[in-house]
Design an enzyme around this catalytic site. Structure first.
Site, short mmCIF file in Angstrom:
data_model
loop_
_atom_site.label_atom_id
_atom_site.label_comp_id
_atom_site.label_asym_id
_atom_site.label_seq_id
_atom_site.Cartn_x
_atom_site.Cartn_y
_atom_site.Cartn_z
CD GLN A 34 -0.98 -0.87 3.62
OE1 GLN A 34 -2.17 -1.11 3.48
NE2 GLN A 34 -0.35 -1.16 4.74
CG HIS A 65 -4.46 3.78 19.31
ND1 HIS A 65 -3.78 4.90 18.89
CD2 HIS A 65 -4.38 2.89 18.30
CE1 HIS A 65 -3.31 4.69 17.68
NE2 HIS A 65 -3.65 3.48 17.29
N GLY A 141 -1.49 -11.76 8.82
CA GLY A 141 -2.27 -11.99 10.02
C GLY A 141 -3.24 -13.15 9.88
CG ASP A 159 -5.62 -1.50 15.30
OD1 ASP A 159 -6.30 -0.83 14.50
OD2 ASP A 159 -4.72 -1.01 16.00
CB SER A 160 -8.29 -4.53 10.18
OG SER A 160 -9.68 -4.30 10.29
CB THR A 161 -7.22 -0.57 6.84
OG1 THR A 161 -6.98 -1.80 6.13
CG2 THR A 161 -5.88 -0.02 7.31
CG ASP A 162 -12.17 1.58 5.79
OD1 ASP A 162 -12.45 1.58 7.00
OD2 ASP A 162 -12.08 2.62 5.11
#
Length: 282
Positions: A34, A65, A141, A159-162
């Site tokens: 990315q 967080h 992951g 704890d991921s992105t979209d």
């Protein structure tokens, strides 16, 4: 979209956009996965973008967080082994390791470059990276969770992105089934679950996938997040059985500082607004 003085992020699913006044671009790296950009802003500190989407700012990352870490840790009766999938900026790891009872916290993020950028531009988030209880892995992951020993983990934090690109596989029943197998009988899963104002359908889809994997009870906790679409975000906890009573006395007497999370905030977040409660499936 970036002009000389502003960065704007349109978000098609909500039909809205957010903007930040910037002074300069500090860095840009194209990793194998990315594009990561860092901007300096006039009022929000540094900004991190991944593939053009806002990930965090210096000034408001504490909402996210703290709320992805402390509610689940205080809900578990005695968390010792924690796994974080994603979380490359290391802010969640820092919050997890504020809990002295945690014996080991493994963070597994596929993109090492996110952590290296955080170390440089958000060093306060990386304060616990050298804690002897911390393990930082840069790997897939999905594969990591699949290979975890059965009944070996107390808490898994996603704890991921979209749910697009590298994070797409973290929102389906196959992944949740691997989490289910790795968690102990009293284990808890928590995942960021987008906006409870405009993306309730996604939260229900996530719960459906978790349910297919065998999870039976769910709790979604909303909280403010100014830099994310709609300014209102959420995390969703899931467990094999049982409710979500938390160790309220321990939370109230916590020995570490937080900017947002308290026992009162936790209790209040668990009391959903009527329109959210009505829209979410049990």
């Amino acid at each position: 979209m970036t002009d000389t003085n502003w960065h704007y992020e349109p978000f098609e699913p909500t039909g809205s956009a957010i903007g930040f006044r910037i002074t300069r671009k500090l860095d840009e790296v194209q990793s194998p996965f990315q594009k990561i950009e860092i901007f300096e802003s006039t009022d929000w500190g540094n900004l991190m973008l991944i593939d053009g989407a806002m990930m965090l700012t210096t000034d408001d990352n504490f909402f996210y967080h703290e709320m992805i870490a402390h509610p689940v840790l205080f809900t578990h009766r005695d968390p010792k082994r924690v796994v974080i999938i994603g979380g490359g900026d290391c802010g969640t790891l820092r919050e997890v390791l504020k809990h002295t009872g945690v014996e080991k916290a493994t963070q597994c993020d596929i993109d090492e470059q996110v952590t290296r950028m955080a170390e440089k531009y958000f060093p306060e988030l990386c304060e616990s990276n050298n804690d002897p209880r911390a393990e930082l892995l840069f790997d897939d992951g999905l594969a990591y969770v699949k290979n975890l020993a059965e009944n070996s983990v107390d808490i898994i934090i996603v704890d991921s992105t979209d749910p697009i690109g590298p994070a797409e596989g973290l929102f389906n029943a196959e992944f949740f089934a691997d989490c289910m197998r790795a968690l102990k009988d009293d284990g808890l899963l928590v995942q960021q679950s987008e906006s409870p104002l405009k993306l309730l359908g996604l939260i229900n889809q996530m719960r459906d996938e978790m349910r297919k994997a065998g999870f039976t009870t769910f709790q979604t906790l909303p909280f403010p997040q100014p830099c994310y679409p709609t300014g209102w975000w959420s995390v969703t906890m899931a467990r094999k059985s049982g409710g979500f009573d938390f160790r309220e006395a321990d939370a109230a007497a916590k020995s570490f500082a937080t900017k947002y999370y308290t026992a009162d905030i936790h209790r209040g977040a668990a009391s959903l607004p009527p329109f959210v409660k009505a829209a979410l499936k049990d």
